[in-house]
Design an enzyme around this catalytic site. Structure first.
Site, PDB file in Angstrom:
ATOM      1  N   HIS A  61      -3.251   4.906   4.644  1.00  0.00           N
ATOM      2  CA  HIS A  61      -4.524   4.179   4.640  1.00  0.00           C
ATOM      3  C   HIS A  61      -5.624   5.000   3.986  1.00  0.00           C
ATOM      4  O   HIS A  61      -6.380   4.524   3.162  1.00  0.00           O
ATOM      5  CB  HIS A  61      -4.936   3.818   6.075  1.00  0.00           C
ATOM      6  CG  HIS A  61      -6.377   3.429   6.198  1.00  0.00           C
ATOM      7  ND1 HIS A  61      -6.883   2.276   5.635  1.00  0.00           N
ATOM      8  CD2 HIS A  61      -7.433   4.050   6.787  1.00  0.00           C
ATOM      9  CE1 HIS A  61      -8.185   2.204   5.884  1.00  0.00           C
ATOM     10  NE2 HIS A  61      -8.549   3.266   6.570  1.00  0.00           N
ATOM     11  N   ARG A  79       0.859  -1.187   0.000  1.00  0.00           N
ATOM     12  CA  ARG A  79       0.000   0.000   0.000  1.00  0.00           C
ATOM     13  C   ARG A  79       0.893   1.235   0.000  1.00  0.00           C
ATOM     14  O   ARG A  79       1.412   1.633   1.042  1.00  0.00           O
ATOM     15  CB  ARG A  79      -0.903  -0.016   1.243  1.00  0.00           C
ATOM     16  CG  ARG A  79      -2.071   0.965   1.165  1.00  0.00           C
ATOM     17  CD  ARG A  79      -2.727   1.138   2.534  1.00  0.00           C
ATOM     18  NE  ARG A  79      -1.886   1.966   3.378  1.00  0.00           N
ATOM     19  CZ  ARG A  79      -1.833   1.894   4.695  1.00  0.00           C
ATOM     20  NH1 ARG A  79      -2.567   1.028   5.350  1.00  0.00           N
ATOM     21  NH2 ARG A  79      -1.025   2.691   5.398  1.00  0.00           N
ATOM     22  N   TYR A 112       4.086   5.348  11.478  1.00  0.00           N
ATOM     23  CA  TYR A 112       4.315   3.920  11.733  1.00  0.00           C
ATOM     24  C   TYR A 112       5.176   3.229  10.678  1.00  0.00           C
ATOM     25  O   TYR A 112       5.409   2.040  10.741  1.00  0.00           O
ATOM     26  CB  TYR A 112       2.984   3.182  11.916  1.00  0.00           C
ATOM     27  CG  TYR A 112       1.985   3.383  10.784  1.00  0.00           C
ATOM     28  CD1 TYR A 112       2.056   2.612   9.626  1.00  0.00           C
ATOM     29  CD2 TYR A 112       0.976   4.351  10.878  1.00  0.00           C
ATOM     30  CE1 TYR A 112       1.158   2.793   8.589  1.00  0.00           C
ATOM     31  CE2 TYR A 112       0.070   4.534   9.848  1.00  0.00           C
ATOM     32  CZ  TYR A 112       0.159   3.763   8.705  1.00  0.00           C
ATOM     33  OH  TYR A 112      -0.730   3.951   7.678  1.00  0.00           O
TER      34      TYR A 112
END
Lengths: 343, 327
Positions: A258, A254, A267
């Protein structure tokens, strides 16, 4: 995905039964989805839309899957990053933009749902929701209908690797395995469930979960378009032959956060993202087409121009289209409660 | 007209609907060879085959979810939850999916699904074979909920549910299965969803209820008639959407209302019925709205005194009716 050896060697896409036009069309769909996605990020940053959830880095596998299916009769249950998939099964950029702007004419939900919640009976894209993985049992139920009615279609459902931990995934796989249903489960393993990395989400491998349900599980490089296509073709052939389901785990990354509400650098590192960005399946595929003599810089520039025009048109159309009337929210709770027609 | 048990009427409804429409099918745990743990589907697999009376894995979410998928395709599934106590794993599929499919797709997709689930106690089932889960699903727009109390209604409401274009939860009362018998026409009839039913005309008090407790109310009303108390009794029949007009009309008949259900009082359907009355006709009432319900404990225990304490019966109902009449 480089093409080596003499020009006599059969090209991979030809070996797989794809025509040159289809091979090119796959790239067109990928690039369209990518540019659509990027436009949405811009629109969100510019304050024109509230929210976008991106599918960048996942287009290759999505397009490959769509092209391997029967787009005249199969049923599709995509998840929220599948812009490239829905574009490949017939949704238009305009239709997607109508959804992005939550306008009345949006065929997915009439401006009711968040973008990325696809649905179109005309295209057999089955309406979806936000609680993840609920679509897996639905795909199983549609496959059950295919078996009961002795129809030659299959159902195809996608979900993330995070979703593969939900009960609905396991219950759905087991049911489909027991009844040998014509359904293809494709996990788009993009290595993150929002912030939770793969190793904190799953200790084994998603594809191996199929063993427990009595049908084949296959892991495939999701950046290798033609390999995903090959694996999907096999899965579909198994399904229509009455041999039951297949679980495909397409490995990808990805590239985007998100969603537009997420700060992914909290993160993961930029270096990690850049490393995977370099493995982009779309770029590799363009290289393949170029080496196959089907593509060149000139054609690419032309395509970019065309796509830009399509997206500009769709953006303007979506932006200017009217919202549903406010009291439209009262309609369609039950059948027959629509005051002025409906579908 | 045949006299049959409530459970036979449910089975007959499924049989007739499956004969009428080949898209109707039954799925659930043990529904096939065994014919269901209560024998509700007995004989159906022999008649219609394994595919149309489908034994499923023990997994309620996919029973509901697969039924939803099939319904979206155009089938007419009847999904059985073995006990309503076990349908909670399917709650997300029912509330997030089935109930919202028409709405979220702007009327593009629909979900003509029936979910049958046995409710209620009094069978020494303990906490997890006795519950009334209506209130969990009640208040979810997009769902319809019905709850028959006679064999006649059991057949007619199930046939209506199968033919309904939207998802219907069909709560059958397991205590009624064998206890309740009645006339059931062998003709093709439906009991319309969304309409309450006046069971008894009366002048002094109005009882509004559904499912098993209606039997207690009818018996109590007979006895109270001897005491000169005349009870008007309304069966809600459909819990959602509530028949607001029918409720108001029944309440206006006497001006005194007692609402009865086995589901516990707090957050139960009686609260909503009561609110409708308070909003629409507070000043026409001659007494406070009263409710007689299961106690607000998690569920009934298996020990006989405890179960008896929880359950409603004719005496408790009669007492509450008399109390209201004398108010």
């Amino acid at each position: 995905m480089t093409q080596n050896g003499s020009t006599q060697q059969t090209l991979r896409h030809v070996e797989l039964g794809l025509t040159d036009d289809q091979a090119i069309d796959m790239y067109v769909k990928m690039l369209t989805a990518r540019r659509f996605d990027e436009r949405n990020l811009l629109l969100q940053r510019a304050g024109k839309i509230n929210f976008h959830v991106s599918g960048i880095g996942q287009e290759a596998a999505q397009v490959a899957a769509a092209f391997a299916l029967d787009r005249e009769q199969d049923y599709f249950l995509p998840y929220y990053r599948d812009y490239a998939f829905v574009l490949s099964v017939g949704m238009t950029v305009r239709e997607l933009m109508l959804s992005v702007f939550a306008k009345a004419e949006d065929p997915n939900s009439g401006g009711r749902q968040m973008p990325g919640h696809f649905g179109s009976k005309r295209l057999r894209i089955v309406t979806g929701s936000s609680p993840v993985t609920t679509q897996v049992p639905h795909a199983v139920g549609i496959a059950l209908a295919a078996k009961m009615k002795n129809k030659p279609f299959v159902s195809f459902v996608t979900f993330g690797e995070g979703s593969s931990n939900q009960g609905d995934f396991h219950e759905g796989c087991n049911f489909a395995g027991v009844h040998k249903l014509p359904v293809i489960f494709m996990c788009e393993n993009n290595r993150y469930a929002i912030s939770t990395p793969l190793h904190k989400s799953i200790s084994g491998n998603v594809y191996e979960r199929a063993i427990g349900y009595g049908f084949p599980g296959v892991r495939v490089d999701g950046n290798d378009v033609l390999e995903v296509y090959r694996v999907m073709k096999e899965a579909r052939a198994r399904a229509v032959a009455g041999e039951g389901p297949t679980l495909i785990e397409a490995m990808m990354y990805r590239v985007s956060p998100h969603s537009t509400s997420d700060n992914d650098l909290a993160y993961r590192t930029k270096e990690e993202v850049d490393e995977h960005r370099a493995k982009d399946g779309m770029i590799a595929y363009k290289q393949y087409l170029t080496e196959a003599g089907l593509w060149n810089d000139e054609k690419d520039a032309e395509l970019e121009k065309t796509i830009r025009a399509v997206i500009d048109d769709a953006t303007e159309y979506g932006d200017k289209a009217p919202f549903p009337p406010a009291d439209d929210i009262l309609r369609h709770v039950y059948a027959g409660d629509d005051r002025e027609g409906g579908n | 007209m045949a006299i049959m048990e409530y459970i036979d009427a449910i089975r007959l409804a499924m049989k007739e609907e499956m004969e009428r429409d080949e898209d109707v099918f039954v799925l659930g745990e043990d529904v096939g060879v065994k014919g269901g743990v209560f024998t509700t589907t007995k004989g159906l697999q022999q008649q219609f085959g394994e595919m149309r009376v489908l034994d499923t894995p023990l997994a309620e979410s996919v029973i509901a979810g697969a039924a939803i998928g099939a319904a979206m395709y155009g089938m007419k599934p009847i999904a059985e939850m073995q006990y309503s106590d076990f349908m909670f794993p399917a709650t997300n599929q029912i509330i997030s999916e089935a109930a919202k499919i028409r709405y979220r797709s702007n009327n593009d997709w629909s979900c003509p699904l029936v979910i049958r689930a046995p409710i209620g106690g009094g069978i020494f089932g303990g906490l997890y074979h006795s519950q009334c889960p209506e209130s969990v699903f009640f208040g979810t727009p997009g769902l319809k909920i019905v709850a028959p109390f006679t064999a006649y209604d059991a057949k007619g409401l199930l046939k209506a549910a199968v033919r309904d274009p939207d998802p219907v939860l069909y709560f059958e009362n397991k205590k009624c299965y064998k206890l309740v018998t009645g006339d059931v026409p062998e003709t093709d009839y439906v009991v319309p969803i969304g309409k309450a039913n006046v069971l008894r005309e009366g002048d002094d008090i109005t009882v509004i209820s559904y499912s098993l407790p209606l039997h207690f109310a009818l018996e109590a009303a007979e006895e109270l008639a001897q005491e000169g108390i005349s009870a008007h009794i309304l069966d809600l029949r459909t819990l959602q959407p509530l028949d607001k007009e029918g409720i108001l009309e029944a309440a206006r008949k006497t001006g005194k209302v007692l609402i009865i259900h086995e589901d516990n009082k707090f957050g139960g359907i009686g609260g909503e019925v009561s609110a409708i009355l308070a909003e629409e006709m507070l000043y026409e009432l001659d007494a406070p709205i009263m409710r007689l319900c299961g106690p607000d404990v998690p569920a009934m225990p298996i020990n006989p005194p405890g179960e008896k304490f929880f359950m409603l019966n004719k005496e408790k109902v009669k007492e509450a009716m008399r109390h209201l009449a004398l108010y």
